[in-house]
Design an enzyme around this catalytic site. Sequence first.
Site, mmCIF file in Angstrom:
data_model
loop_
_atom_site.group_PDB
_atom_site.id
_atom_site.type_symbol
_atom_site.label_atom_id
_atom_site.label_comp_id
_atom_site.label_asym_id
_atom_site.label_seq_id
_atom_site.Cartn_x
_atom_site.Cartn_y
_atom_site.Cartn_z
ATOM 1 N N ASN A 122 79.519 -51.118 -97.671
ATOM 2 C CA ASN A 122 78.050 -51.675 -97.261
ATOM 3 C C ASN A 122 77.288 -51.220 -98.274
ATOM 4 O OD1 ASN A 122 78.748 -53.150 -94.677
ATOM 5 N ND2 ASN A 122 79.458 -51.178 -94.090
ATOM 6 N N ARG A 178 64.910 -48.634 -105.424
ATOM 7 C CA ARG A 178 65.137 -47.593 -104.551
ATOM 8 C C ARG A 178 65.415 -46.200 -105.081
ATOM 9 N NH1 ARG A 178 64.733 -51.718 -102.440
ATOM 10 N NH2 ARG A 178 65.843 -52.769 -101.044
ATOM 11 N N TYR A 207 70.310 -51.112 -86.301
ATOM 12 C CA TYR A 207 70.178 -49.890 -86.790
ATOM 13 C C TYR A 207 68.896 -49.336 -87.005
ATOM 14 C CZ TYR A 207 71.367 -46.480 -90.311
ATOM 15 O OH TYR A 207 71.104 -44.970 -90.940
ATOM 16 N N PHE A 222 74.547 -35.962 -87.146
ATOM 17 C CA PHE A 222 74.642 -36.870 -88.188
ATOM 18 C C PHE A 222 75.649 -37.880 -87.397
ATOM 19 C CE2 PHE A 222 74.973 -33.096 -91.018
ATOM 20 C CZ PHE A 222 73.872 -33.580 -91.941
ATOM 21 N N ASN A 280 84.659 -42.714 -88.356
ATOM 22 C CA ASN A 280 84.530 -43.518 -89.775
ATOM 23 C C ASN A 280 84.766 -42.241 -90.837
ATOM 24 O OD1 ASN A 280 84.021 -45.190 -91.883
ATOM 25 N ND2 ASN A 280 81.852 -44.397 -91.727
ATOM 26 N N SER A 337 65.938 -41.969 -91.412
ATOM 27 C CA SER A 337 66.321 -42.733 -92.606
ATOM 28 C C SER A 337 64.768 -43.628 -92.869
ATOM 29 C CB SER A 337 67.204 -44.191 -92.179
ATOM 30 O OG SER A 337 67.091 -45.109 -93.074
ATOM 31 N N ALA A 338 64.716 -43.633 -94.213
ATOM 32 C CA ALA A 338 63.700 -44.496 -94.819
ATOM 33 C C ALA A 338 63.332 -45.741 -94.076
ATOM 34 C CB ALA A 338 63.692 -44.531 -96.375
ATOM 35 N N GLY A 387 81.913 -36.691 -91.662
ATOM 36 C CA GLY A 387 81.446 -37.849 -92.639
ATOM 37 C C GLY A 387 81.035 -37.458 -93.850
ATOM 38 N N LYS A 443 67.203 -45.830 -85.075
ATOM 39 C CA LYS A 443 66.619 -44.489 -85.675
ATOM 40 C C LYS A 443 65.268 -44.240 -85.086
ATOM 41 C CE LYS A 443 69.714 -43.204 -88.762
ATOM 42 N NZ LYS A 443 70.877 -42.156 -88.035
ATOM 43 N N PHE A 451 66.558 -41.023 -98.136
ATOM 44 C CA PHE A 451 66.315 -42.258 -98.921
ATOM 45 C C PHE A 451 67.845 -42.781 -99.176
ATOM 46 C CE2 PHE A 451 61.845 -43.546 -99.158
ATOM 47 C CZ PHE A 451 61.363 -42.608 -98.037
HETATM 48 N N1 LIG Z 1 74.554 -42.706 -96.009
HETATM 49 C C1 LIG Z 1 73.367 -43.278 -96.069
HETATM 50 O O1 LIG Z 1 73.120 -44.274 -96.735
HETATM 51 C C2 LIG Z 1 72.277 -42.844 -94.806
HETATM 52 C C3 LIG Z 1 70.902 -43.229 -95.100
HETATM 53 C C4 LIG Z 1 70.130 -42.704 -94.007
HETATM 54 C C5 LIG Z 1 70.528 -42.065 -93.059
HETATM 55 N N2 LIG Z 1 72.051 -41.792 -92.801
HETATM 56 C C6 LIG Z 1 72.315 -41.253 -91.506
HETATM 57 O O2 LIG Z 1 72.952 -40.183 -91.741
HETATM 58 C C7 LIG Z 1 73.943 -39.786 -90.872
HETATM 59 C C8 LIG Z 1 75.300 -39.780 -91.614
HETATM 60 O O3 LIG Z 1 75.754 -40.633 -92.478
HETATM 61 P P1 LIG Z 1 76.922 -40.806 -93.216
HETATM 62 O O4 LIG Z 1 76.673 -41.682 -94.307
HETATM 63 O O5 LIG Z 1 77.509 -39.269 -93.431
HETATM 64 O O6 LIG Z 1 77.982 -41.635 -92.156
HETATM 65 P P2 LIG Z 1 79.487 -41.480 -91.993
HETATM 66 O O7 LIG Z 1 79.824 -42.531 -91.355
HETATM 67 O O8 LIG Z 1 80.141 -40.873 -93.152
HETATM 68 O O9 LIG Z 1 79.443 -40.104 -90.933
HETATM 69 C C9 LIG Z 1 79.170 -40.134 -89.566
HETATM 70 C C10 LIG Z 1 80.155 -39.428 -88.879
HETATM 71 O O10 LIG Z 1 80.068 -39.494 -87.286
HETATM 72 C C11 LIG Z 1 81.331 -39.561 -86.754
HETATM 73 N N3 LIG Z 1 80.999 -40.410 -85.342
HETATM 74 C C12 LIG Z 1 80.410 -41.618 -85.323
HETATM 75 N N4 LIG Z 1 80.120 -41.646 -83.975
HETATM 76 C C13 LIG Z 1 80.471 -40.476 -83.381
HETATM 77 C C14 LIG Z 1 80.522 -39.949 -81.824
HETATM 78 N N5 LIG Z 1 80.132 -40.735 -81.033
HETATM 79 N N6 LIG Z 1 80.836 -38.852 -81.742
HETATM 80 C C15 LIG Z 1 81.545 -38.140 -82.912
HETATM 81 N N7 LIG Z 1 81.646 -38.551 -84.018
HETATM 82 C C16 LIG Z 1 80.771 -39.674 -84.409
HETATM 83 C C17 LIG Z 1 81.969 -40.623 -87.641
HETATM 84 O O11 LIG Z 1 83.511 -40.552 -87.403
HETATM 85 C C18 LIG Z 1 81.552 -40.076 -89.237
HETATM 86 O O12 LIG Z 1 82.547 -38.790 -89.561
HETATM 87 C C19 LIG Z 1 73.995 -41.249 -89.852
HETATM 88 O O13 LIG Z 1 73.382 -40.856 -88.909
HETATM 89 C C20 LIG Z 1 73.417 -42.264 -90.560
HETATM 90 O O14 LIG Z 1 72.791 -43.193 -89.843
HETATM 91 C C21 LIG Z 1 72.721 -42.363 -93.561
#
Ligand SMILES: NC(=O)c1ccc[n+]([C@@H]2O[C@H](COP(=O)([O-])OP(=O)(O)OC[C@H]3O[C@@H](n4cnc5c(N)ncnc54)[C@H](O)[C@@H]3O)[C@@H](O)[C@H]2O)c1
Length: 336
Positions: A198, A231, A149, A81, A36, A125-126, A11, A153, A178
């Site tokens: 999103n 933000r 969501y 993640f 994703n 997350s914040a 991800g 968290k 953040f």
């Molecule tokens: N991007 C943001 O704005 C943000 C902010 C705060 C927290 N986060 C958190 O950070 C983490 C990573 O976010 P990101 O932006 O890289 O998201 P992302 O969707 O790009 O990455 C998440 C990855 O997890 C994989 N995945 C989902 N469910 C799975 C499962 N059950 N088994 C194996 N793989 C699975 C998806 O295929 C993806 O590659 C998430 O937990 C998200 O909630 C993200």
Amino acid sequence: MKNILVTGGAGYIGSHTTVELLESGYNVICVDNFSNSSEKVFDVINDLTGKQCTWYNVDVCNIEELNKIVAAHDVNCAVHFAGYKAVGESVEFPLMYYQNNINSTLSLCEVCLKNNVRSIIFSSSATVYGPPQYLPLDEKHSLSATNPYGNCKLFIEQILKDVNVAHPALNIALLRYFNPVGAHGSYRLGERPKGIPNNLMPYICQTALGVRQELRIFGNDYDTIDGTGVRDFIHVVDLAKGHVAAIKKMEADPGCFVYNLGTGNGTSVLELVNTFMEVNGVDVPYVIASRRVGDIAACWANPEAAKEHLGWEAQYTIEDMVRDSWEAQKALGVCT
Ligand SMILES: NC(=O)c1ccc[n+]([C@@H]2O[C@H](COP(=O)([O-])OP(=O)(O)OC[C@H]3O[C@@H](n4cnc5c(N)ncnc54)[C@H](O)[C@@H]3O)[C@@H](O)[C@H]2O)c1
């Protein structure tokens, strides 16, 4: 701690963190179900670092498969993640969010305990702070959530704290991100949401590219510098480095920790859009729409604890963030 399991490693944040870990000399084992993301990311990671990242197409909720991987690689630390991350979607499909995000964490905890993994680092997350009672937000701020969501968290933070109380040998770091934006300087990794974005930055990029007609800015009547929401945008490479710093901290000083990962600077949505246009020399047509239910006026971090205890501090500027986001967008194209 040499062998690091990265769940969701394909991800956006996971791939950037994997690069930083490999470059810091760790062995990385990624587990992703590509719900994703794409496995092609691993060719890029190996190419960029000149190292081999081991990866598995496995669902983290699949406890048997996960256990085989963790046992086979003698994992010392897990960076978690994997999960779904769209707030709006979580309101529409709460069970899908609870099932995936909570179950993947329970499965990971079981496997870590079984295999004597020393630490888990969790992507919080914040959003767990809810509406700010004061700014900047420090880790002592009260916690609340207003959507599934955010509930995930909050619940996961509590689960991990409880696990640490019962099993103090399993160290925990809860990292509260953040607003991650930007991309790796090679422009070969970046944020590539499937379908309509999103998050704000991918939407800005796709509007600049002409894929989206116009950006809607939700609300210009908040009590902020220009009326639009404020933000704390943080470059994804800074965020990735924060994980390396957390791993090093836990090697030296075990326990259960919570850290904000932000820059400490608030930037309004309009400031971000204007900086994007100026730095990149492109137009981003936008309209002002009414406020969205649940959005807060302003939110930025107090990152002092991470600075003091992790020796980590964000380095990239807003100009860097908008440049890198745009360059990566042009290089990577849009994921439909
Ligand atoms: N991007 C943001 O704005 C943000 C902010 C705060 C927290 N986060 C958190 O950070 C983490 C990573 O976010 P990101 O932006 O890289 O998201 P992302 O969707 O790009 O990455 C998440 C990855 O997890 C994989 N995945 C989902 N469910 C799975 C499962 N059950 N088994 C194996 N793989 C699975 C998806 O295929 C993806 O590659 C998430 O937990 C998200 O909630 C993200």
